[in-house]
Scaffold this motif. Sequence first.
Motif: not given
Length: 104
Positions: A51-57, A59-66
Amino acid sequence: MNQKKLWKKDFILLCQGSVFSNFGAVLYSAAIAYWVYEVTGSTSLMGLLSMISYVIQLVFGPIAGSVSDYLYRRNILVYADLLRGVVFLFLGFLALKEKMSVHF
């Protein structure tokens, strides 16, 4: 869309790299989850780790995409995969030397 533009050498190399990189990441996630279960015997801790690894993805996925929209994407792909590979190798080395532990 022009089909000839889609099947260029660079696109095929990108797809191949993504397939192998993602396959390795999935194997790593499964191996870590299995290892946590073997060491602790706790399915709750194994689920919490996933769960922690998926929540990190999430949360940070859209930020990293931007951020990647403003930077040179090729370098981001190469350096991120290189860093991930080094981390996976390091964790594998620690696991082989039995230096990893789970503290909860």
